[in-house]
Structure formats: C-alpha cells, structure tokens
Design a protein around this motif. Structure first.
Motif, PDB file in Angstrom:
ATOM      1  N   GLU B 441      66.693 104.200 143.229  1.00  0.00           N
ATOM      2  CA  GLU B 441      68.445 104.912 143.508  1.00  0.00           C
ATOM      3  C   GLU B 441      69.630 103.866 143.104  1.00  0.00           C
ATOM      4  O   GLU B 441      69.792 102.950 143.080  1.00  0.00           O
ATOM      5  CB  GLU B 441      68.525 105.711 144.264  1.00  0.00           C
ATOM      6  CG  GLU B 441      67.578 106.932 144.482  1.00  0.00           C
ATOM      7  CD  GLU B 441      68.310 106.908 146.094  1.00  0.00           C
ATOM      8  OE1 GLU B 441      68.911 107.268 147.278  1.00  0.00           O
ATOM      9  OE2 GLU B 441      67.167 107.121 146.896  1.00  0.00           O
ATOM     10  N   LYS B 506      70.909 112.290 137.641  1.00  0.00           N
ATOM     11  CA  LYS B 506      70.242 111.778 138.963  1.00  0.00           C
ATOM     12  C   LYS B 506      70.454 110.494 138.857  1.00  0.00           C
ATOM     13  O   LYS B 506      70.259 110.046 137.620  1.00  0.00           O
ATOM     14  CB  LYS B 506      69.978 112.271 139.702  1.00  0.00           C
ATOM     15  CG  LYS B 506      68.714 112.313 139.319  1.00  0.00           C
ATOM     16  CD  LYS B 506      67.404 113.595 140.011  1.00  0.00           C
ATOM     17  CE  LYS B 506      66.153 113.362 139.379  1.00  0.00           C
ATOM     18  NZ  LYS B 506      65.315 114.379 139.402  1.00  0.00           N
ATOM     19  N   VAL B 508      68.567 107.795 139.135  1.00  0.00           N
ATOM     20  CA  VAL B 508      67.982 107.351 139.333  1.00  0.00           C
ATOM     21  C   VAL B 508      66.892 106.933 138.552  1.00  0.00           C
ATOM     22  O   VAL B 508      66.984 107.305 136.901  1.00  0.00           O
ATOM     23  CB  VAL B 508      66.099 108.678 140.086  1.00  0.00           C
ATOM     24  CG1 VAL B 508      65.812 107.980 140.619  1.00  0.00           C
ATOM     25  CG2 VAL B 508      66.917 109.106 141.251  1.00  0.00           C
ATOM     26  N   ASN B 596      66.288 102.088 148.420  1.00  0.00           N
ATOM     27  CA  ASN B 596      66.253 103.583 147.668  1.00  0.00           C
ATOM     28  C   ASN B 596      65.547 102.913 146.002  1.00  0.00           C
ATOM     29  O   ASN B 596      65.929 102.912 144.952  1.00  0.00           O
ATOM     30  CB  ASN B 596      67.595 102.400 147.233  1.00  0.00           C
ATOM     31  CG  ASN B 596      67.929 101.343 147.707  1.00  0.00           C
ATOM     32  OD1 ASN B 596      67.111 100.273 147.894  1.00  0.00           O
ATOM     33  ND2 ASN B 596      69.261 100.829 146.912  1.00  0.00           N
TER      34      ASN B 596
END
Lengths: 315, 1114
Positions: B441, B506, B508, B596
């Motif tokens: 993340e 997103k 990611v 993350n």
C-alpha cells in the motif's frame, strides 16, 4: 402407508415393514416378490420351494426363517439358497487344467455318486477361509426358500394374500435377536480380522488344494491317454497332444514363435532400401502420408470451427 | 561424360498427383506447424472487425470534431492563470495541467492546428473484436507559432499543450452536446500527456444496436514536426529542475520526459513508417493483429501500467525490422513472409533480445546512447531518434522477454498444441504467473523517493523497489533466487472535465516474484570472500552496504572466510518473504509495520499440513523400503532368485496427501504396497488357480523366512484379498518392522500373464469368460507392470521438479475435498499435474506448489476429454508415429464406444502405458465414469472462475469447500466409531468382545502388549466398496479421503419406473404414481424403493452411520 397391489404378474407381493433406526428414523416398507419355484431344469424339491426376488441386502437365513415364522408359524422353513450362493464359482470344483477342461467338455461322462461326495469334501477342505461374517446380497437379488412340504408353500402364498387385507405386515428382523453376526463397525472389524487367517489353517487349505490339483492333473493325463486310444461311435480316434514324445509346454512354443518373428523382422530390415525402387516407393508413401495428414488437419479444423469459441481469445 | 543411365533418368519424370498437391500446400513440412497456420488464419477470420457496420458513424463524428476545432478563434498569448480561470468560468472546464503545477506564469496562446490526422489501428484496420477498449486516435498537430524553442525545458511544452487541449475541449463540449460524452484521460498512462476522450452516446430513441461497437475517439494534441532539436532530447539529457525554485540546477537525466517530447513530435513519422510497411509487406497487418492478441493475452499493453509495450510498439518494431533501416542496410525480415512466419520471427527476436541488459539500437545511426546511463530498457530507433521502449520498466522488459522465450519454446515443441496457449489462453493472472505476490500500500511518506523524471510517483517508487529486489533476489554471484520480478503499478482512469487531474485507482503496488525453486530454498547466502586486495575489499564493502547488519563474516570449509547471510525461514516462500521484508525495510523503509505490505500465494500450505520436514519423512520411508528390499534379497532359501522389488504406492514416490506415518498408535499398521518379481521360471503350474495358490505358499515361505532372519524385529501376516474368483490374486504378505514401518508384498508371476493372454485370445471360450480374462489381464498389467514403472517415473520427476510433489499433494487434497477421489486413480491425478510441468505453456514449468496446483486446475477446466487424449511424453523422445498411433487408438475407442460407457478419460504415456486406458480404468470400469468426469470439469471450471474473480486476495480455503447441496443423499459417518475400527487383534473376536466391554484394568486386558493387526484396507473404504457393490445401479457414491466423514450420493436418474421382471437391478416397489394405482397394477409397473434402500444402508452401517440426510426432507 400407500396400498399396494397383492400381485404383480405371477408374483405375490410380500410387504415387510422395516423398523426405523436412529440414523434413518423412518418407517419404511420393503417389498419382496414371491412365487412358486419353477426353474428351467426341474428338481425334486421344486414343489415345496418358493422363489423370492428383491430380498433385502442384509438377508440371512435367520431373517427369512423369522419372516416365514411370522407368516405361517414355526417349523415350516427348512432352508434358503441365495442367488450368489447358487452360481458359486468360487470353489475349486470348477478347477481344471485348461487343456483337460476342453477335452472333458467333448467327452462328458457322468461320475459316480459316492466319488462326487468325497470330492466335494476335499474341495471344501481346499477352500480358503472366509473373510466375511455376513456377506451382503446384491440389491434386488433372488433367493430360493425350501419349505417343509407342498402345503406349506400353499399356506405361505395364502398368508401373503391375507396380509393385504389386514395390513399387518411382518417386521424385518423379528425373532432374530443376537443370533446373526452384527453389521456396522463390528462387521468391518471382524472382516479385517478374518482377512488375516491363521497360517496353519491357510497351510492346510493349500495342502488340500495341492492334493486335489495333483489328482486332477493325473486324471487329465489319463483322460487324454484314453481319448488317444479310444475310437468314438463313428470309429474315429481323437488326435490329442502327447504322442511318443512329451508334449511341448505352451510357453516354450510361444518363445520359439517369438524368436522366429524376431528373425523374420531382422531379415526384413536388412532388405529395406536395398533396391532403388524400394527407396522411391517409400518416399512416395511418406509424401502421401504427409498429404493425408494435411487433409486430416484441415478436417480437424473444420470440426473445431463448428464448436464455436475455440478461436476466440479468452477474455 | 557418361550419359545418365536409364534408371536414374526415370526420376526426372514430371511430378504428378500427390507430389504436385504437396508442393502447393503451405511451405512447411510438419503437421503441427501446419495446423498452427490454419488455426491462426481461422483466428484472424474470427476476430476481424467489420468496420462498415461496427464502426459506423465514426467518420462523420471525426468530421464534426474537425469542423468544430477549425471554428475556434485564435487568440494571442495571455497568461496561463488568466486563461485557465477564464475557461473555468465560461465553460466550467479545468485545464488538465500535468503535475507539478506550473510555478511561474507562462504565456499561452491558441491558433489553428497545423494539421489533423487519424492514426493508429483504426486507419490500419488492425483492431480486433476482443480487445479491451476500441479507440480511434485523432492527432491534432499544434502550430509552431504558439511555441518557443526553449519550451522543451521544464515542462513548458506540456503546460501549453494542456491549455490547447482545454480550449479544444471547451469547443467540443458545446458542439457535441447530447451526441457524445467527454472526459480526460492520459495517453498510455503517461502523466505528461492528457488527451480528450469522446465517447458517442447511443442515439436516443433508436433501438440499442448490438452491432455497433462501444468505441471512443481520442483527441491527441501533438507537437509540430521536428520543432524541438532532437540533439537536445537525447536520453542522457537533464531537462528538468530538481527543485521547485527557478534557479535550481538541472542535473538528473530525465529520459522519460525527453522521450515523451520526442514521441510528441513523431506521430506522423511513425504513421508514415507503418503505411510503408503495410504497402510493402502484405502480411504485415495480420502479423500485427496476431501480435496484438498475443500481447493482450499476456496482459501486456501500451499503457505504462501494462508494461508500456503494446500494439503500437509491436507494429513499429516489426516495421523497422522489415525495413532494415533507411541507410541501405539489409532488412532483418523479408517482406514476403506470411503473417505466422512474421509472428514467429518476431517472437524469436523478442526472445533473444533483452532490452534491459543491452540497449537495442535499430538502424544505422549510432544513437546518442550513453552506455553507462541507466535509462532502463532501450529500443532506440535511430532514424526517428526515439527510444520506443520509453514507457517500459525494466520489469516489463524482462517479463516480455520471458514470455517470448516461453512462446518460442512452445513453437519449437512439436508435441504440444501450439495454438491455444499462444493465442487463446489468458496468461495474465498474477496467481498463475508468480509464485509470490506481495501487495504494497503506497504511503505518501514514500513521495520523497520519487525522482525528477515525470513518470509518476508510483512508477518511480516501483522502480526503486525493483532495483533493490533485483539485487537482493537476482544476484548472480549468490545464485539467482528469482527468475522474474514484476511490479504492477496502479493505472490511471479517465476523469471528468471539471477536474484538473485524475486519480489512480488505488495506491497499491503489486510485486510478483517467480522463483528459481532450487535457489530460493537456500538458507545461507555466501557472499564475496574476505580478502586483502583492493578489489575484494571493495566487493565486501558494497555487499555489507547493501545487506546491512544481516551480513556477517563466517568461515567455511577450505579455509575461506566470506560475507554471509543466514536466513531463519525454511520454506522457499517464507524465505522470499523474509528477504523482501528485510531488504525493503532496510532500503526503503517499507513494510516495517507489516500492515502495508502483505504477501499472497502461500495460502495453500496451511490447508494441508505441509511441513518442511515432510521431505525427510518421505526419504525415511524410502530408506525403510530399501532396508526391506535388502532383507528380502538376503533370504537364502528362496527357491527362485529375486529380480526386483518395486514400490507401487504413492507414499514411496512422495505423492501421498499425508506423509507416510510409521507407528500410529491409533490404528493398526498401514502397509505400503510393493510388488516382487522373480527370475523367469518354468516351475509355475499351468493353471491360474494353481498359480494363485502357489503364490500363497510362496508368501508363507517368505514370511517365515523373514521372521526367522530377524527374530523379534519383523512380524508377518498373510492377508486374504476380498475377491470374487479364484483366478484373481488371493493373498498378500504384510511385513511389519518393530520400528513401525510396514510393507505389503504381492508376487508377480510371468506365467499368469501368458495364461491370461491366451484366454483372451482363445476363441473357443465363452464370451463372458473372455471378458473376465480381459479384466483380469488389465488388472494384472496395472499392478505388476504399470504401477512399478509409473512409480519409478514419478519419483524421477519429483526429484527433478521440487514443486511437483507438493503440487500433486494439493491436487489430491482438492479431489478429496470435493469427494471426487473415490472415482479417480491416484496415478491419473499425478499425471495431470505432471502434464502441467512437462507442457507448461504458455508459461515455464511451475516453481511452486500453488502455481502448479492452480495451473493444473486450469488445465482440468480446459481439457476437452471428449475430443482430446492426454498424451504425456515422459521420456522426452516420443516419436511422431507413436503419437499418431495413440491418437488413432483414441479415435477407435470413441468410435466403438461413442457414449463413453467404458472409456472416458484417455491418458497415455509413451514408456509406461501407450494403451491409454491403464490409468483410467479399474477392474474393467472407467475411472472416472462420464458423469464424474463431467463433474470434475465443472468443479475445476468454477474454481478457475473464483480464482479469476477474486484475484490475488483469494482465500484459498474457498476452493476446498465441498458443495454438499449437490448430493441427493448424505451419509454421515460417526467418526469416533470409524476410528475405533482401525485397530483389530488376532485374539479378540469383535463379535464376542464388543458387548461385554473391556476390562478396566490394563493388565487384565488381553490386548495389552499385543500388536494390532495391519489394516487390510481402510474400514471406511471397505464399507464404501460394499455399498458400491450392492447399489452400483441406483446410487452413485462420492467420497474423499478415508477420513472423510460424509459420503455423498446421487440417485441414478435413468432408473425410473419400469415394468416388473425377475432380475431387477435394485430394490423396487410397486408404483403408486400420479396416474393412480389402477394403472400401476395393470401394467405391473415398479419404481425404485429409495427409502427402503436408505434403510438398508442404515442397517448395514449400523453404529458407523450416524445419520442419513435426504435432500428436500425436513
């Protein structure tokens, strides 16, 4: 409980009520179909025996005895033969060296009675120990019940007809109690235990077998000899293997054949492409084959085209 | 010279017939590649777009757009701030300025475009039906008048371009209102180049036309041709300020920015190049379409997030290769090649060229590439001065290189189906592609790490991660742990006109790693040797710098002292995770919290208790087996010489679901099966029954000899098989060692086979005897010939592919979970997995259990077993004729038995079983039957669907949940009772002992100190077998592993009402259907008495069956 017809064809329908079990708590009716026994080859006992079909898979002699006692009272039931027992090929009685079996088939001779019974005894001794305390019957299979006399058979059929009016069906497993081996885990455990018989028992069965087998072989040789010298009713003498010299074992014959084939193969190989025309023909064949395969590919493609989706990339 | 002899002259005859037809066939000799050509042609036909109907109205819309743009008034330069606020007020449109926001007030202007042009796959007609989005690219060349020469610096050009686009947008918004939807998007995900996307609305009122394609027109403003000096835009140039201030230095090279600028100016040059190639080479377009499909199936595309190598790059590169440079150089590819040949050649090119390792320069010019400059992958077109690969990352270049290599080996593999893996199969799922997938993340704290090059912060960060991992996992000195590392950056989506820039989906990043299974299992890394000379010192220094505290000096054998890394984990996956967590935290401060940074791909391991010690257990079992073998061989008094003792059970080839357990206290020993064969002998009696008896005598003898040879250590039991006739194998010998290991021995007699063969061929025998002999012969060959060979073969492959054994075990577990395994032979399952390892296309052989398992599921889902045999070339030297013979045999089977009652799955191996039915038939029955095989395919298909839908975040447990709703009947077993059946004793008759109950005192219990009997077969399996024998007609039972507590069953739908006859196949009751009793009576119709059957099962099972559930009841 749905009503059911008292007869189906020439069979009487015998409903049996099955008591519920904790694992399957429902009262169920099982239907056995009964008629007088009328086999293709009649026997002396036909008149006092009944033919049953669709017996429950867990049937034993005890169960059927109880069932018939419920119908016509005790003392009428003599015995039962189940389907799998009747066409029993398990016993070594069927055992014959293949060669002899064929010879005997051509020249059937009735054996004497007492000899038969003695042999039966030997066969039993040669049998391997059983591994099941209680074999299952195939679903929907048949059985033949032997009763005391012809009248009992009559009475049984009448009692069945009466059941349909009274609706009081006999219960399966009544009057059986602990007298039959139990099923379930006990049954499975017993099977595992019986699968490992005592070595001495096993050894004696083997010994008995080898006696039987040796005798059979001897008989076979004798039969063959006899056949060799005896003309049949038309005056012909059957030609059998084993003349002056001992017959060749078939395995040896097979080996010899294999060798011969090998030799032929080798010879053939040496001569391929020996002449120019051979080479050319081979080439031609190869090309034809190539062409044929191309054609096959095309056909395969056509068939693939018919099943749609083969040529569309997956999303 | 002598005249040619007559014989020889004959050859010169004119060719006719076959030869002629052959020469007119495509110029390839091999059947496979010919099929490939035909199939590729078919593919091209199938996916071709009909431009007339599907793209109707595009031209009209393009004209409208052009008209609208031409009507815009020009204006002189005003300040950007002023201009954009004007646009915002008047048209509610934001200028899509690339970030960072301009920090000085540039002057912008608008003037009529110098040129309009439609480019890309719309004009070249290489769009296909299946591509993701259909775009029509319209290039608007901005006039030189609005630019200054210095605009190439500091993003000035891009700010002006954004403004220009906004002005066009404003005009189009007005003119196309109600006709089309407008939005901004990025050109190929390049954050510098926003474009306008025009998506036509479906015509109101008109019926939704299915033929019309959902397309969009992209309006791309571009720089005037040759406006910026190319020499200033070389890859090493630094054109951006590092800081925000006006006077900051321009030091870092900005290759991406520079290449984007070059690309902005060369749209038309490339359009020209492609047109030329199309003209010169007739097959060019089709080769491009094939390339587009190939790339798309591998998830590759022109977008930065898709790897930056798409259809455009493919076409341009191919065109350059066809042209061979303008300076008279030789063309690499001939223009007379066909489309498939071009495709193959291009794949070949990609597979030998690694753009990352060595810059690939096309054309005569040297290019101004600084070999030291770290510009990432380079494909330099020296004519147009563009690095075509500028959007690619090092990882995508490596990925494409690997894919090309795999496809090349596929195209060279004559045995494999070349077409489907190349074009049809989708090979972009991360769980199929990689052994480990990590999700990172993105945290804004990482922003500082992004460089000056304007590729977006995610990409820059991804690049950093890649470099670190490449060094950590791909170090050649240590031994490459990873064959491939891939970074998936989030992609940009389109955004509305009211916003100035879009957001990425997103934040990611997905990191995929493909293991080298051998190196990844390494727990100790040996770094450079500690030495005194400068070179060594430097090496050690850099090693320590990279690995930080983890590096320590250790002394090894041969007195070498080395920098060493010691890792704690044991399994490859965990090792990789440990290394990644450590090194990313060390260099990039990533994932220290563990929150993350998440790892995926190992979820299957906990499902089966996989332990790293499993391998040891298997090896111990093998060792026990060799002890056993030696013990038997050492027996002196055997009448025949032992030729071989071969293991035939999965435990001894590392493929059983559970590793072999020796000395389980809860159950009797479960012997591992082996087969013994002796030297050929003429002493066997010539009768099957007698042979079987002789074998028992033989076993008795071996047993007593063994017990005598090692008294106290070995116990033997003769077990009887549960058989129907005397001609089958009757007995086996169970040998139990005091250590816990136990083996089961069966004797192979070669005469038995000969006798059976003779019976099969004997025409004087009755038909049913011959059928019985055929079945017996098949069983014989399976046990004594096929299984030993198979065991040997699998064992060899298990050692060659470390991932094979766990993958097989996973697949078996899956079959168990879905209650299928009672219908399959274990050998077939092993072969299915092995197939995926031997013909792994479109990938390489799997390097972890999960990829192996998932790809096997994919194979099972796609395998059309009705029309295709499964042929495994286990020795690697199968001849084409052999293959053809197997194919013929398969077709013959299908012709004899079109409804597939006897032969369903057809699996052939060259060395072991060319007959094709040895693995998939047992006792004369198809294993599995057609119904079960169809269920297997359906289950595999739905599993693959779940995998696809869930992506990386799939919970692997979901794949292993059986759907009990599908069964009509569920027989629930009492597990406690089932366990109690596992132990039996010779002295202890269960019939008598059970009701009494056992003595409380151990010392009074007769069983104490006595060894339990071995298990002849697992009791639950025995139970199932009995049920199957009794109810093979009406019920089909499904059961998984032996400890599966639920047996599922379905009613045979073909057993309906029927008229009464004597030999009924199962329990029937007089029908009392809706037609009324009367009719039933008349016809004597009966129906299956289902309840009575279930009651019977309850009675057979007694205490073992806890409950029988019926679907629909209660």
């Amino acid at each position: 409980m749905p009503s059911c017809p008292p007869t189906l064809g020439d069979f009487s329908v015998l409903p049996i009520s099955i008591p519920p079990l904790p694992s399957f708590p429902r009262a169920v009716v099982h239907y056995v179909y009964v008629r007088r026994n009328a086999p293709k080859i009649p026997t002396a006992n036909d008149s006092r025996s009944l033919f049953l079909t669709n017996v429950p898979v867990d049937s034993t002699e005890r169960h059927l005895r109880g069932l018939f006692a419920a119908l016509v009272g005790t003392g009428r039931f003599e015995g039962v033969t189940f389907e799998d027992e009747r066409k029993n090929t398990n016993s070594p009685a069927a055992l014959q060296p293949a060669e002899v079996a064929r010879l005997l088939a051509q020249n059937k001779k009735r054996k004497r009675e007492e000899e038969d019974s003695e042999r039966a005894k030997e066969d039993v001794a040669a049998q391997l120990p059983k591994t099941w305390t209680r074999p299952l019957r195939g679903s929907g299979s048949t059985a033949v019940v032997l009763l005391a006399d012809e009248k009992s058979a009559e009475q049984v059929l009448k009692a069945i007809a009466k059941l349909h009016k009274s609706k009081k069906y006999p219960t399966w497993g009544e009057n059986v109690g602990d007298q039959v081996p139990r099923l379930g885990s006990t049954w499975l455990k017993a099977h595992n235990r019986l699968s490992y018989p005592d070595k001495d028992v096993l050894q004696s069965a083997l010994d008995a077998f080898s006696v039987v087998f040796a005798r059979r072989e001897r008989e076979a040789i004798e039969t063959a000899k006899r056949l060799r010298s005896q003309p049949d009713e038309d005056g012909f003498v059957t030609v059998t293997r084993g003349g002056r010299n001992a017959p060749a074992r078939s395995s040896e014959a097979e080996e010899a054949r294999k060798k011969m084939l090998e030799r032929a193969e080798k010879k053939k190989e040496e001569l391929t492409d020996f002449y120019r025309f051979q080479h050319r023909e081979r080439k031609k064949e190869e090309q034809a084959e190539l062409l044929q395969r191309f054609e096959e590919d095309r056909q395969k493609l056509a068939s693939m085209r018919q099943q749609r989706g083969k040529f569309v990339p997956e999303a | 010279m002598e005249p040619i002899p007559a014989k020889r002259r004959k050859i010169e005859h004119p060719r006719k017939g076959a030869e002629k037809a052959l020469s007119s066939a495509p110029p390839t000799a091999l059947s496979r590649s010919r099929a490939f050509i035909l199939e590729a042609d078919e593919l091209l036909e199938e996916i071709r777009l009909d431009y007339g109907t599907t793209l109707e109205g595009v031209d009209g819309l393009l004209h409208k757009i052009k008209g609208s743009i031409e009507a815009i008034d020009s204006h002189d330069s005003i300040s950007l701030v002023e201009a954009s606020s004007k646009l915002e007020k008047k048209h509610l449109i934001r200028v899509p300025e690339p970030r960072p926001q301009p920090n000085s007030n540039y002057k912008v202007a608008f003037a009529q475009p110098a040129q309009f042009n439609v480019v890309g796959s719309y004009v070249s007609k290489t769009m296909v039906k299946t591509q993701k989005g259909h775009g029509v690219d319209m290039v608007v060349v901005m006039p030189a008048s609005i630019f200054q020469e210095k605009d190439y610096l500091d993003m000035r050009y891009f700010y002006k371009r954004a403004y220009y686009l906004a002005v066009i947008t404003a005009s189009l918004q007005k003119d196309l209102e109600g006709v089309a939807d407008l939005s901004y998007e990025l050109l190929n995900g390049n954050p510098l180049c926003p474009v306008l996307s025009v998506r036509p609305k479906p015509t109101a009122g008109a019926e939704p036309e299915t033929t019309r394609l959902d397309y969009r027109i992209r309006i791309i403003p571009c720089a005037p041709i040759d406006f910026f000096p190319k020499t200033k835009l070389h890859l090493g140039a630094a054109l951006l300020r590092t800081g925000q201030e006006e006077d900051a230095e321009r030091t870092e090279p900005t290759p991406f920015y520079n290449s984007t600028l070059v690309a902005e100016g060369s749209f038309l040059a490339y359009l020209r190049l492609l047109r030329q190639a199309e003209k010169k080479c007739p097959a060019f377009k089709n080769a491009c379409i094939l390339g587009r499909v190939w790339l798309q199936q591998r998830g590759l595309g022109g977008d930065v997030s898709e790897g930056g190598f798409g259809h455009f790059e493919w076409a341009v590169l191919l065109a350059i290769l066809l042209q061979g440079g303008d300076n008279g150089g030789h063309a690499t590819l001939s223009t007379s090649l066909s489309s498939t040949q071009l495709f193959k050649a291009f794949i070949q090119f990609l597979s030998v060229t690694n753009f990352t390792e060595k810059p690939c320069v096309l054309g005569q010019g040297k290019g101004d590439i600084d070999p030291d400059a770290d510009a990432g992958p380079v494909i330099y077109d020296s004519v147009r001065h563009l690095n075509i690969a500028f959007k690619m990352g090092s990882w995508s270049a490596t990925l494409i290189h690997h894919h090309a290599k795999w496809t090349r080996s596929l195209l060279n593999d004559k045995a494999a189906d070349q077409f489907a893996p190349t074009f049809i199969l989708k090979a972009d799922h991360p769980m199929h592609n990689f052994d480990l997938v990590a999700r990172l993340e993105y945290d804004n704290a990482y922003d500082g790490a992004s460089g000056t090059d304007r590729r977006g912060k995610f990409w820059s960060f991804g690049d950093k991660i890649y470099r670190v991992l490449r060094r950590a996992l791909g170090d050649k000195e240590l031994g490459e742990r990873a064959r491939l590392i891939h970074i998936q950056v989030p992609r940009f989506s389109a955004w509305p006109l009211t916003k100035s820039h879009g957001t990425q989906e997103k934040p990611v990043l997905e990191i995929g790693v493909l293991f080298d299974p051998v190196n990844m299992a390494r727990r100790v890394d040996r770094g450079p040797a500690d030495g005194l000379n400068a070179e060594e010192v430097e090496e050690c220094e850099s090693f320590r710098e990279f690995w930080g505290e983890k590096s320590e000096l250790r002394r090894f054998e041969a007195d070498s002292t080395r920098e060493t890394l010691i890792w704690d984990s044991t399994a490859p996956f965990n090792l990789c995770e440990e290394i990644m967590r450590y090194i990313l935290a060390l260099h990039l401060r990533v994932g220290q919290t563990g929150k993350n940074l998440a790892f995926f791909g190992n979820g299957f391991t906990p499902l089966l208790p996989f332990k790293t010690s499993d391998l040891g257990v298997y090896n111990a079992a093998r060792k026990d087996f060799s002890t056993f073998e030696r013990d038997v061989r050492d027996l002196e008094d055997l009448p025949l010489h032992v030729r071989q003792i071969a293991p035939v059970c999965p435990e001894l080839r590392h493929t059983s679901v559970k590793p072999p357990s020796s000395g389980d206290s809860k159950s009797g020993p479960r012997p591992m099966e082996t087969v013994i064969s002796f030297e050929a002998s003429g002493k066997w009696p010539e009768s099957l029954e007698a042979i079987q008896r002789t074998k028992i005598a033989f076993l008795l003898m071996i047993g007593s000899l063994l017990e005598k040879s090692k008294p106290g250590h070995i116990k033997t039991h003769i077990g009887l098989e549960d058989v129907k006739s005397e001609t089958e194998n009757l007995a086996f010998l169970d040998v139990t060692y005091a250590s816990g290991a136990s083996f089961r021995l069966r004797i192979h007699s070669d005469l038995e086979e000969t006798l059976l063969e003779r019976q099969v061929k004997d025409r004087t025998l009755e038909q049913h005897d011959r059928t019985a002999a055929t079945t017996l012969l098949a069983t014989f060959r399976r046990i004594y010939t096929l299984l030993p060979l198979h065991g040997q073969m699998i064992f060899t492959f298990v050692t060659r592919f470390p991932a094979l054994s766990p993958a097989i075990r996973l697949l078996k577990h899956w079959f168990n979970a879905h209650k299928l395994s009672s219908h399959f032979t274990e050998e077939f399952l092993e072969l299915a997995v092995l197939h995926v390892f031997l013909l792994p296309y479109p990938w390489d052989a799997p390097s972890s259990a999960s990829t192996g398992f998932l790809r096997t599921l994919l194979f099972l889902a796609n395998w059309d077993w009705r029309a295709e045999p499964l042929i495994l070339d286990t020795a690697g030297d199968m001849q084409a004729t052999e293959r053809a013979a197997i194919g013929t045999r398969f077709e013959a089977w299908r012709k004899i038995d079109p409804s597939m009652n006897h032969t369903v799955l057809f699996v052939a191996t060259a060395g072991q079983d060319p007959s094709g039915v040895g693995y998939t038939a047992l006792n004369g029955e198809a294993k599995p039957s057609k119904v079960v095989a169809a269920r297997m395919t359906a289950l595999a298909k739905s599993a693959c669907r779940v995998i696809k839908e869930e992506g990386v975040s799939l919970d692997p447990r979901r794949l292993f949940v059986p759907s009990l709703r599908d069964y009509d009947v569920l027989i629930r077993l009492n597990t406690r009772i089932a366990k109690s059946t596992l132990k039996t004793y010779i002295t202890d008759d269960p019939e008598e002992a059970a009701p009494v109950g056992r003595s409380k005192f151990k010392n009074l219990d007769g069983r104490t100190g006595q060894d339990a009997l071995p298990l002849a077969q697992h009791p639950v399996e025995v139970f199932l077998r009995q049920l199957n024998e009794a109810y093979s007609g009406p019920l089909l039972f499904f059961h998984g592993a032996a400890d599966d507590a639920i047996i599922g069953a379905i009613w045979n739908p073909q057993m309906q009402k029927r008229s009464f006859r004597i030999n009924l196949p199962t329990s029937y009751k007089p029908a009392s259907g809706s037609n009324g009793d009367e009719e039933g009576e008349k016809d004597g119709v009966v129906e299956v008495n289902r309840e009575a059957i279930l009651a019977e099962i309850a009675r057979i099972g007694a205490d073992l069956v806890e409950k029988i559930d019926v679907k629909g009841a209660q």
